[in-house]
Design a protein around this motif. Structure first.
Motif, PDB file in Angstrom:
ATOM      1  N   ILE A 299    -109.072 -47.713  18.968  1.00 56.25           N
ATOM      2  CA  ILE A 299    -110.405 -47.517  18.626  1.00 56.25           C
ATOM      3  C   ILE A 299    -110.712 -45.765  18.367  1.00 56.25           C
ATOM      4  N   TYR A 300    -110.306 -45.257  19.343  1.00 53.68           N
ATOM      5  CA  TYR A 300    -110.343 -43.749  19.194  1.00 53.68           C
ATOM      6  C   TYR A 300    -109.025 -43.223  18.490  1.00 53.68           C
ATOM      7  N   PRO A 301    -108.936 -43.038  17.209  1.00 55.03           N
ATOM      8  CA  PRO A 301    -107.774 -42.843  16.658  1.00 55.03           C
ATOM      9  C   PRO A 301    -107.027 -41.645  17.206  1.00 55.03           C
ATOM     10  N   LYS A 302    -105.610 -41.829  17.022  1.00 56.83           N
ATOM     11  CA  LYS A 302    -104.880 -40.877  17.838  1.00 56.83           C
ATOM     12  C   LYS A 302    -104.956 -39.352  17.211  1.00 56.83           C
ATOM     13  N   ALA A 303    -104.826 -39.512  15.550  1.00 55.14           N
ATOM     14  CA  ALA A 303    -104.905 -37.967  15.148  1.00 55.14           C
ATOM     15  C   ALA A 303    -106.429 -37.370  15.396  1.00 55.14           C
ATOM     16  N   HIS A 304    -107.610 -38.375  15.315  1.00 54.95           N
ATOM     17  CA  HIS A 304    -108.848 -37.724  15.797  1.00 54.95           C
ATOM     18  C   HIS A 304    -108.781 -37.221  17.286  1.00 54.95           C
ATOM     19  N   LEU A 305    -108.111 -37.891  18.294  1.00 54.36           N
ATOM     20  CA  LEU A 305    -107.913 -37.175  19.453  1.00 54.36           C
ATOM     21  C   LEU A 305    -107.173 -36.193  19.573  1.00 54.36           C
ATOM     22  N   LYS A 306    -106.206 -35.987  18.807  1.00 54.21           N
ATOM     23  CA  LYS A 306    -105.297 -34.774  18.807  1.00 54.21           C
ATOM     24  C   LYS A 306    -106.041 -33.595  18.139  1.00 54.21           C
ATOM     25  N   ARG A 307    -106.840 -33.833  17.242  1.00 53.88           N
ATOM     26  CA  ARG A 307    -107.635 -32.735  16.697  1.00 53.88           C
ATOM     27  C   ARG A 307    -108.670 -32.099  17.782  1.00 53.88           C
ATOM     28  N   ASN A 308    -108.971 -33.010  18.911  1.00 47.47           N
ATOM     29  CA  ASN A 308    -109.860 -32.690  19.966  1.00 47.47           C
ATOM     30  C   ASN A 308    -109.120 -32.395  21.126  1.00 47.47           C
ATOM     31  N   GLY A 309    -107.903 -31.863  21.020  1.00 41.33           N
ATOM     32  CA  GLY A 309    -106.879 -31.589  22.214  1.00 41.33           C
ATOM     33  C   GLY A 309    -106.676 -32.650  23.177  1.00 41.33           C
ATOM     34  N   ILE A 310    -106.710 -33.869  22.670  1.00 40.84           N
ATOM     35  CA  ILE A 310    -106.145 -35.046  23.497  1.00 40.84           C
ATOM     36  C   ILE A 310    -104.908 -35.674  23.085  1.00 40.84           C
ATOM     37  N   GLY A 311    -103.850 -35.409  24.109  1.00 40.75           N
ATOM     38  CA  GLY A 311    -102.519 -35.644  23.489  1.00 40.75           C
ATOM     39  C   GLY A 311    -102.166 -37.189  23.193  1.00 40.75           C
ATOM     40  N   PHE A 312    -100.945 -37.565  22.628  1.00 40.23           N
ATOM     41  CA  PHE A 312    -100.516 -38.839  22.267  1.00 40.23           C
ATOM     42  C   PHE A 312    -100.539 -39.825  23.348  1.00 40.23           C
ATOM     43  N   HIS A 313     -99.960 -39.222  24.612  1.00 40.32           N
ATOM     44  CA  HIS A 313     -99.718 -40.424  25.847  1.00 40.32           C
ATOM     45  C   HIS A 313    -101.270 -40.463  26.350  1.00 40.32           C
ATOM     46  N   GLU A 314    -102.141 -39.880  26.312  1.00 44.93           N
ATOM     47  CA  GLU A 314    -103.357 -39.827  26.850  1.00 44.93           C
ATOM     48  C   GLU A 314    -104.166 -41.003  25.931  1.00 44.93           C
ATOM     49  N   ALA A 315    -103.752 -41.012  24.672  1.00 43.21           N
ATOM     50  CA  ALA A 315    -104.691 -41.560  23.708  1.00 43.21           C
ATOM     51  C   ALA A 315    -104.010 -43.000  23.570  1.00 43.21           C
ATOM     52  N   ASN A 316    -102.595 -43.097  23.673  1.00 36.97           N
ATOM     53  CA  ASN A 316    -102.041 -44.347  23.451  1.00 36.97           C
ATOM     54  C   ASN A 316    -101.830 -45.482  24.514  1.00 36.97           C
ATOM     55  N   VAL A 317    -103.289 -45.664  25.099  1.00 40.75           N
ATOM     56  CA  VAL A 317    -103.023 -46.864  26.490  1.00 40.75           C
ATOM     57  C   VAL A 317    -103.697 -47.851  25.664  1.00 40.75           C
ATOM     58  N   ILE A 318    -103.453 -49.113  26.410  1.00 46.05           N
ATOM     59  CA  ILE A 318    -104.109 -50.514  25.964  1.00 46.05           C
ATOM     60  C   ILE A 318    -105.655 -50.530  25.730  1.00 46.05           C
ATOM     61  N   ALA A 319    -106.239 -49.898  26.833  1.00 49.87           N
ATOM     62  CA  ALA A 319    -107.826 -49.736  26.755  1.00 49.87           C
ATOM     63  C   ALA A 319    -108.362 -49.350  25.448  1.00 49.87           C
TER      64      ALA A 319
END
Length: 522
Positions: free
Chosen positions: A428-448
């Motif tokens: 829902i919050y795309p991984k690449a979008h989050l990466k641009r905002n300093g949020i890493g893959f493991h934080e982004a890649n959760v079931i929720a």
């Protein structure tokens, strides 16, 4: 009697061993595989025996059990013999025994001319080699089906010179006198024999107790191996090809004697086994209909625990036409088992416990009307499509009848939940979008952070900021779309910080999970 006397090694000469086959003293059970050796394997076996090399042993079961067996060997007709017991059945070594019997009887009456021709091997004295009779190419040869028969052999010898006769004599003695290792099992229980049988792996393909059970239960109207094969094919057509033979046998054991150990089936009365096979067939198809129709699950791989199919089949075997109350109990069990990760440890014991609770449903009780605690942090787990937590979440989200973000149409769960396809699931919050905002893959890649989304829309939305692509959701259908994706009301602007969004969506998923565990449905 000691265990050593129950398993007896011996080394009969090859000629004596083949004579026992000829007299019907050694039989091949119907469960044994058809002859599959190629021509190279046939020649290699003969050459090994000629040179005195070890070729493995035969495993024989001497028993008073009356197993259905092949009337002939390799298509060659055997004389009628009285059915005296105990009978010696070949458990391992069928390919070798069939080859040797076929080669030394290839001139006899046969019902399989093509196979008999493959066994028609010749010895070429000039080259000291064995070849198929069609590959002789004009060289002087003697058919092996003549060398163990003195009358035939004497008639053949005059056309060979002294050196060739000497070589033929050497070959004849090598085969007549070859001591073939035989291990005979006596006075062992069916279960012990089955255990030994399962551990045999001389051909590289472990044998299963299905073959042995097939022999015990076979009749003109019932072939267990065929029944299992046809059921597997039917399941595959329904999208449940992941249910394999081993799991089917465990289900059959649960129906037959209330265990989930397939080895226990060998102690079951054959009539009971055939009767429960019929029950298995109908109950399993009803179970698949339940999973597809009630829970939108189209493939065993999406069950949080594949072994969950065993209690479901037992439910339908005991209650073929459940009423609304009984069906609700089954749904409650499903969600309570899945959402508490009940089968994560101590599985066998817990499955057996659940089978007993299914009996209570049949008698009118409600064993699953109880409070349970959802597994802590279930939806905060890492998103791995084949993990138990992910499967739980996908089953839960499927109940919401998820919709397309861009059109509002329902996602085709028949496609999404019939096979793994990562493109049908969306961060829902795309991984690449989050990466641009300093949020890493493991934080982004959760079931929720995961929802259902058609592959085409997943590609269209791509790495957009949710604050941007949420605006493309049709306004008239927005509420239904967000509800079907379990997105909390205060997160529907797409502008919450990611950490806060994940916390709120996890809470939303937990709320839905509690309702399913309590009520069985939404």
């Amino acid at each position: 009697m000691s265990s050593t006397s129950q398993i007896t090694p011996s080394s009969p000469r090859l000629a004596s061993l083949l004579a026992d086959v000829q007299r019907g003293n050694i039989k091949i059970p119907v469960f044994q595989r058809q002859f599959i050796w190629n021509d190279e394997q046939i020649i290699s076996l003969l050459d090994s025996i000629y040179r005195g090399y070890p070729v493995g042993s035969l495993l024989i079961w001497s028993t008073h059990e009356e197993l259905n067996h092949e009337r002939n060997v390799g298509g060659f007709k055997l004389p009628d013999t009285p059915e005296d017991y105990p009978v010696n059945y070949v458990l391992d070594g069928q390919q070798r025994l069939t080859t040797l019997y076929g080669v030394f009887h290839s001139g006899d009456t046969t019902s399989d001319a093509e196979l008999a021709d493959r066994f028609n091997i010749c010895y070429i004295p000039e080259e000291d080699s064995f070849v198929h009779h069609l590959a002789v190419e004009g060289k002087e040869k003697i058919h092996l089906h003549s060398i163990l028969d003195t009358t035939k052999l004497l008639a053949e010898l005059p056309r060979f010179n002294d050196e060739e006769k000497s070589r033929i004599a050497k070959v004849t003695e090598a085969f007549k006198d070859y001591e073939f290792p035989v291990v005979t099992i006596r006075d062992r229980s069916n279960k012990e024999v089955c255990s030994i049988f399962q551990r045999i792996n001389s051909s590289g393909t472990p044998l299963s107790n299905l073959e042995l059970l097939t022999a015990w239960t076979w009749s003109e109207n019932f072939d267990l191996r065929k029944e299992i094969s046809e059921l597997l094919d039917k399941l595959s057509d329904k999208g449940y090809g992941e249910i394999d033979q081993n799991l089917l046998m465990r289900i059959l054991a649960s129906l037959t004697n209330n265990t989930i150990n397939a080895d226990d089936l060998v102690e079951v009365d054959p009539d009971s086994l055939t009767s429960n096979m019929q029950s298995l067939r109908s109950a399993l198809m009803a179970s698949v209909d339940f999973l597809e129709g009630q829970l939108k699950i189209r493939n065993l791989i999406f069950l949080p625990f594949p072994i969950m199919i065993i209690p479901i089949v037992n439910f339908y075997a005991k209650i073929p036409r459940p009423n609304a109350k009984q069906l609700k109990q089954l749904k409650k069990w499903f969600w309570q088992c899945a959402l508490t990760l009940r089968y994560k440890a101590g599985t066998n014991r817990l499955v057996l416990e659940d089978l007993r609770r299914m009996d209570k449903i049949k008698s009118g009780e409600a064993p699953f009307d109880k409070a349970i605690t959802i597994h802590s942090g279930l939806f905060a787990s890492t998103w791995r499509i084949n993990s138990t937590a992910a499967k739980c979440a996908l089953c839960l989200m499927a109940q919401l009848r998820p919709r397309s973000f861009l059109t509002g149409s329902e996602v085709d769960l028949g496609t999404v939940l019939s096979a793994y396809n990562a493109r049908e699931f969306h961060h829902i919050y795309p991984k690449a979008h989050l990466k641009r905002n300093g949020i890493g893959f493991h934080e982004a890649n959760v079931i929720a952070n995961i929802c259902f989304l058609a592959a085409s829309e997943n590609k269209d939305i791509g790495d957009d900021d949710p604050k941007s692509y949420f605006k493309r959701i049709p306004e008239a259908q927005a509420q239904k779309i967000f509800e079907a994706a379990a997105i909390p009301e205060d997160a529907r602007g797409g502008d919450l910080p990611f950490e806060e969004f994940v916390q709120k969506r996890e809470a939303k998923l937990n709320e839905i999970a509690e309702r399913l565990a309590c009520d069985g449905e939404l």
